[in-house]
Enzyme design. Structure first.
Site, PDB file in Angstrom:
ATOM      1  N   VAL A 113      28.018  52.985   5.973  1.00 37.70           N
ATOM      2  CA  VAL A 113      28.184  54.241   5.241  1.00 37.70           C
ATOM      3  C   VAL A 113      26.898  55.066   5.267  1.00 37.70           C
ATOM      4  O   VAL A 113      25.796  54.521   5.096  1.00 37.70           O
ATOM      5  CB  VAL A 113      28.520  53.922   3.755  1.00 37.70           C
ATOM      6  CG1 VAL A 113      28.994  55.170   3.051  1.00 37.70           C
ATOM      7  CG2 VAL A 113      29.541  52.806   3.651  1.00 37.70           C
TER       8      VAL A 113
ATOM      9  N   THR B 287      24.240  56.714   3.725  1.00 38.04           N
ATOM     10  CA  THR B 287      23.573  56.862   2.411  1.00 38.04           C
ATOM     11  C   THR B 287      22.060  56.743   2.609  1.00 38.04           C
ATOM     12  O   THR B 287      21.581  56.436   3.705  1.00 38.04           O
ATOM     13  CB  THR B 287      24.016  55.753   1.418  1.00 38.04           C
ATOM     14  OG1 THR B 287      23.547  54.493   1.920  1.00 38.04           O
ATOM     15  CG2 THR B 287      25.520  55.709   1.217  1.00 38.04           C
TER      16      THR B 287
ATOM     17  N   TYR C  15      17.919  40.982   3.280  1.00 36.75           N
ATOM     18  CA  TYR C  15      19.150  41.706   2.912  1.00 36.75           C
ATOM     19  C   TYR C  15      20.383  40.860   3.203  1.00 36.75           C
ATOM     20  O   TYR C  15      21.255  40.682   2.345  1.00 36.75           O
ATOM     21  CB  TYR C  15      19.224  43.036   3.672  1.00 36.75           C
ATOM     22  CG  TYR C  15      20.395  43.897   3.251  1.00 36.75           C
ATOM     23  CD1 TYR C  15      20.300  44.722   2.134  1.00 36.75           C
ATOM     24  CD2 TYR C  15      21.603  43.866   3.955  1.00 36.75           C
ATOM     25  CE1 TYR C  15      21.387  45.508   1.726  1.00 36.75           C
ATOM     26  CE2 TYR C  15      22.681  44.648   3.557  1.00 36.75           C
ATOM     27  CZ  TYR C  15      22.573  45.464   2.451  1.00 36.75           C
ATOM     28  OH  TYR C  15      23.644  46.233   2.046  1.00 36.75           O
TER      29      TYR C  15
ATOM     30  N   SER D  16      28.567  43.128   1.907  1.00 33.79           N
ATOM     31  CA  SER D  16      28.374  43.800   3.194  1.00 33.79           C
ATOM     32  C   SER D  16      28.800  42.845   4.301  1.00 33.79           C
ATOM     33  O   SER D  16      28.692  41.615   4.139  1.00 33.79           O
ATOM     34  CB  SER D  16      26.889  44.139   3.348  1.00 33.79           C
ATOM     35  OG  SER D  16      26.586  44.472   4.676  1.00 33.79           O
TER      36      SER D  16
ATOM     37  N   ASP E 131      18.410  48.939 -15.469  1.00 29.14           N
ATOM     38  CA  ASP E 131      17.668  48.445 -14.305  1.00 29.14           C
ATOM     39  C   ASP E 131      18.090  46.991 -14.132  1.00 29.14           C
ATOM     40  O   ASP E 131      17.805  46.153 -14.997  1.00 29.14           O
ATOM     41  CB  ASP E 131      16.162  48.554 -14.559  1.00 29.14           C
ATOM     42  CG  ASP E 131      15.341  48.076 -13.365  1.00 29.14           C
ATOM     43  OD1 ASP E 131      15.850  47.248 -12.564  1.00 29.14           O
ATOM     44  OD2 ASP E 131      14.183  48.510 -13.233  1.00 29.14           O
TER      45      ASP E 131
ATOM     46  N   ASN F 213      27.148  47.292  -8.058  1.00 34.35           N
ATOM     47  CA  ASN F 213      26.939  48.107  -6.857  1.00 34.35           C
ATOM     48  C   ASN F 213      25.464  48.267  -6.483  1.00 34.35           C
ATOM     49  O   ASN F 213      25.154  48.390  -5.300  1.00 34.35           O
ATOM     50  CB  ASN F 213      27.575  49.483  -7.072  1.00 34.35           C
ATOM     51  CG  ASN F 213      27.129  50.478  -6.025  1.00 34.35           C
ATOM     52  OD1 ASN F 213      27.620  50.483  -4.897  1.00 34.35           O
ATOM     53  ND2 ASN F 213      26.167  51.328  -6.380  1.00 34.35           N
TER      54      ASN F 213
ATOM     55  N   LYS G 277      23.090  39.185   0.392  1.00 35.95           N
ATOM     56  CA  LYS G 277      24.525  39.477   0.301  1.00 35.95           C
ATOM     57  C   LYS G 277      25.350  38.200   0.526  1.00 35.95           C
ATOM     58  O   LYS G 277      26.432  38.053  -0.063  1.00 35.95           O
ATOM     59  CB  LYS G 277      24.924  40.561   1.311  1.00 35.95           C
ATOM     60  CG  LYS G 277      24.297  41.936   1.007  1.00 35.95           C
ATOM     61  CD  LYS G 277      24.764  42.515  -0.321  1.00 35.95           C
ATOM     62  CE  LYS G 277      24.259  43.928  -0.541  1.00 35.95           C
ATOM     63  NZ  LYS G 277      24.665  44.516  -1.821  1.00 35.95           N
TER      64      LYS G 277
END
Ligand code: NAP
Length: 244
Positions: free
Chosen positions: A200, A202, A167, A144, A63, A90, A171
């Site tokens: 992508v 996901t 977010y 990203s 984790d 990742n 990044k």
């Protein structure tokens, strides 16, 4: 400790999505893949799926927001392999309470930073002693386009309208980590880069992206397998360098 002729790769958040595909593609290169996952059931299932495809995959409980879990994973990798050839940072999250700076929920923003920035920083620090033991180690940070400050400020970009203070900033911070780490490690055998996988389909985005995880894994895998130091401290997509 195992006989160390095969390279060893750790992929965080490898139980699904792009991470699972990175693990699969690295495994097909005869690399031992350590499937990092925070949930043992999901992690074991993913490693088992890869093994059934003939890949030497092993679940590692990790984790990235838990200091003890990171320390245990680093100790286990050191004891089993004595080195780490590839680290792919990742694991990442979004949060429905994220949003434009004027209204993003602060708790959500902190949660995102814990996983997307402090996670890779802590995992990298813990794994560095083992990466330093490898003859040509590679670190790949999964960034990203949304982390590009240049793209966020470019009204002509298709990503311009995506206002996610947590977010996008997490990044951007990961990109800064990439640049600084690459400079810190310039005189070592370790190569560091950030990967931009594209948009992508996901769980992260409710499967809204046009690319498959298989397609998206190609760039981080390429960076994980770089034969030399020509690409170092860069932000790379399938189309080439991305603006910071
Ligand atoms: P995903 O399918 O949601 O997978 C995310 C992975 O991260 C899962 O395995 C998840 O595990 C894991 N994870 C989350 N928090 C974790 C933690 N604290 N510790 C360990 N693992 C954790 O998303 P994805 O699209 O494959 O994303 C992979 C990476 O690519 C992320 O860094 C993401 O930001 C980046 N990225 C994605 C896109 C896109 O369009 N999808 C675009 C650019 C960048 P659980 O199953 O336990 O939740």
């Amino acid at each position: 400790m195992e006989n160390g002729s095969k390279r060893v790769a750790l992929v965080t958040g490898a139980n699904k999505g792009i991470g699972l595909e990175i693990a699969r593609q690295l495994g097909r290169e005869q690399i031992i893949v350590l499937v990092g996952a925070r949930d043992a059931v999901r992690g074991e299932a993913a490693a088992g799926q890869l093994r059934s495809d003939g890949i030497d995959a092993r679940f590692v409980h990790l984790d990235v927001t838990d200091t003890a879990s990171i320390a245990q994973a680093a100790a286990a990798i050191g004891a089993s392999h004595g080195r780490l050839d590839i680290l792919v940072n990742n694991a990442g999250i979004g949060d429905s309470a994220d949003g434009a700076p004027g209204k993003a929920d602060l708790t959500a923003v902190r949660r995102i930073f814990d996983t997307n920035f402090f996670g890779p920083l802590a995992v990298t620090q813990a794994m560095l002693p083992w990466l330093r033991k490898a003859p040509a180690a590679r670190i790949v940070n999964m960034s990203s386009s949304l982390g590009s400050i240049a793209i966020n400020g470019d009204a002509t970009s298709p990503y311009y309208a995506v206002r996610l203070a947590g977010y996008n900033a997490s990044k951007a911070a990961l990109n800064m980590l990439t640049v600084q780490l690459a400079e810190e490690l310039r005189d070592t055998l370790i190569v560091v880069n950030a990967a931009c996988p594209g948009y992508v389909a996901t769980d992260l985005n409710g499967y809204s992206g046009p690319l498959t995880p298989q397609e998206a894994a190609a760039t981080p895998v390429r960076l994980a397998l770089l034969p030399d130091r020509e690409i170092h401290g860069q932000f790379i997509s399938a189309q080439g360098p991305v603006r910071w």
